[in-house]
Design an enzyme around this catalytic site. Structure first.
Site, short mmCIF file in Angstrom:
data_model
loop_
_atom_site.label_atom_id
_atom_site.label_comp_id
_atom_site.label_asym_id
_atom_site.label_seq_id
_atom_site.Cartn_x
_atom_site.Cartn_y
_atom_site.Cartn_z
N SER A 256 0.82 -1.21 0.00
CA SER A 256 0.00 0.00 0.00
C SER A 256 0.85 1.26 0.00
CB SER A 256 -0.95 -0.06 1.20
OG SER A 256 -2.07 0.70 0.94
N HIS A 398 -7.43 -5.88 -0.21
CA HIS A 398 -6.21 -5.08 -0.05
C HIS A 398 -5.40 -5.63 1.14
CE1 HIS A 398 -3.97 -1.32 -0.36
NE2 HIS A 398 -4.14 -1.10 0.93
#
Ligand code: GTR
Length: 416
Positions: A256, A398
């Protein structure tokens, strides 16, 4: 003020609030037509071969990212690194690893705790992975001997409640780092908390590595991502002082915002032998011009400290950006690079990450035909790229998972 006026004012504020609410685009049909900057045209000159890339292509591309996206580290910043061992335990993970906690001091001022694992039985120096973690080294290893970091106490004081939160987070990210698996495959793992290098909030650059520039700031100054990336280079310097580790075979890895950081660190510092971007999205692997999921507008208003001032100017104006993120991936060439996406991670624009990876190929081709083996976005669950460029799309959310590590380790076995 009378009642009527107050009602009007409240109504106006609500209306403005609504009008400004960011609504991400998740519809492929609404992706605007765009044309990407040609990665082989740098500063008005064409890059014809790998010599041109090395002579001006690489430097010119880096310069654009410094100027328009991440900012630059001021000259004269003290990059000196000292390391001290704070703890060592031989025989962790059922006897197969040595764990050490180092206190790394950067520029005489910034203290970073680096957690390192090396295989106990090894032949010579080992390759390894280096990456920042979000919430502290203690989240990577549940052992009480691992020092806690302030990951949960964003900008605030550590009171009893927060101490408890920190304690409860011990070992919670062990799977994300898969340290035991890495050791079993013969690799070292080194990690440090992003907060030690630079706190992740808009503090006017008064903390972390930014203290080392003594307040010289301007439109092109380093933001937090650049601070973290520079810090990763300092941690690489530190790894160079550890006997068991081969610092010429280190992959920089991140998830990320820390995946954005891993790409920028790998681009800046050619000593990184490989870079891995896990679900890095906007400002990382994903193309800014697709305006899918998170955008330049949203990221620069929500996280103004991550980038240089100049990046904001391309908010809702991505077409004018002199670079796009495929050129960031290309800056790894000819070193191996890996981009990973996840099917449900729409905010990070998984397809935009793939397209960007694919478009970086022209620069890799300068060093010998690169085979990526796919024309279209591949099905989830397999690794593509037969050369120095690796990619996979994972089914799911994610995150950085055991499945992702499986692909990274296979790729690293080949190239590190
Ligand atoms: C989000 C941000 C993303 C991504 C993510 C993360 O809030 O919008 O760009 O970096 O955080 O780092 O987890």
């Amino acid at each position: 003020m009378d009642h009527w006026m107050i009602c009007c004012l409240v109504g106006l504020v609500c209306h403005l609030g609504k009008a400004q609410k960011f609504v991400p685009n998740y519809d492929e049909a609404k992706v605007p037509e765009y044309s990407l900057p040609n990665a082989l045209e740098v500063g008005g000159r064409m890059v014809r071969d790998h010599r041109d890339w090395e002579n001006f292509g690489r430097a010119g591309t880096l310069e654009m990212f410094r100027k328009y996206v991440y900012g630059r580290v001021p000259k004269g910043v003290d990059a000196g690194v000292q390391i001290e061992i704070e703890e060592e335990r031989v025989g962790v993970f059922g006897g197969i690893a040595v764990r050490r906690q180092y206190l790394v001091t950067i520029g005489g001022k910034v203290k970073v705790r680096m957690l390192v694992y090396v295989p106990k039985n090894r032949k010579g120096r080992v390759p390894g992975f280096l990456g920042l973690n979000f919430l502290g080294n203690h989240t990577v290893d549940g052992d009480k001997a691992v020092v806690t970091n302030r990951g949960y106490v964003i900008g605030g004081k550590i009171d009893e409640k927060r101490k408890k939160l920190i304690e409860e987070s011990r070992g919670k990210r062990a799977l994300r780092w898969s340290a035991k698996k890495l050791i079993e495959r013969g690799y070292a793992l080194a990690t440090a908390c992003r907060w030690d290098l630079d706190p992740d909030f808009d503090d006017g650059f008064q903390n972390g590595v930014h203290v080392l520039d003594e307040g010289q700031r301007g439109k092109e100054s380093w933001g937090t991502i650049a601070g973290w990336a520079w810090g990763l280079s300092r941690l690489l310097d530190a790894l160079g002082q550890i006997d068991e580790v081969d610092e010429t075979r280190i992959a920089v890895v991140g998830h990320s915002r820390l995946g954005k950081t891993a790409l920028w660190a790998g681009a800046l510092d050619q000593r990184f032998a490989m870079a891995i971007s896990n679900n890095s999205g906007c400002g990382g692997a994903a193309l800014s011009r697709r305006i899918y999921g998170e955008t330049v507008e949203r990221i620069t208003s929500r996280f103004p400290h991550w980038f240089c001032e100049g990046f904001k100017e391309f908010s809702k104006n991505e077409g004018e950006l002199p670079v796009d993120q495929h050129q960031l991936i290309a800056l790894m060439a000819p070193r191996p690079v890996y981009v990973a996406s996840a099917t449900q991670d729409l905010w990070a624009d998984p397809k935009g990450e793939f397209l960007s990876w694919q478009k970086a190929k022209v620069v890799y081709d300068l060093f010998g035909g690169e085979v990526i083996g796919v024309e279209k976005w591949p099905e989830p669950g397999r690794r593509v790229g037969e050369g120095r460029m690796g990619y996979h799309l994972r089914q799911g959310k994610h995150d950085m998972t055991q499945e992702d590590w499986g692909y990274y380790l296979d790729f690293a076995d080949r190239w590190l």
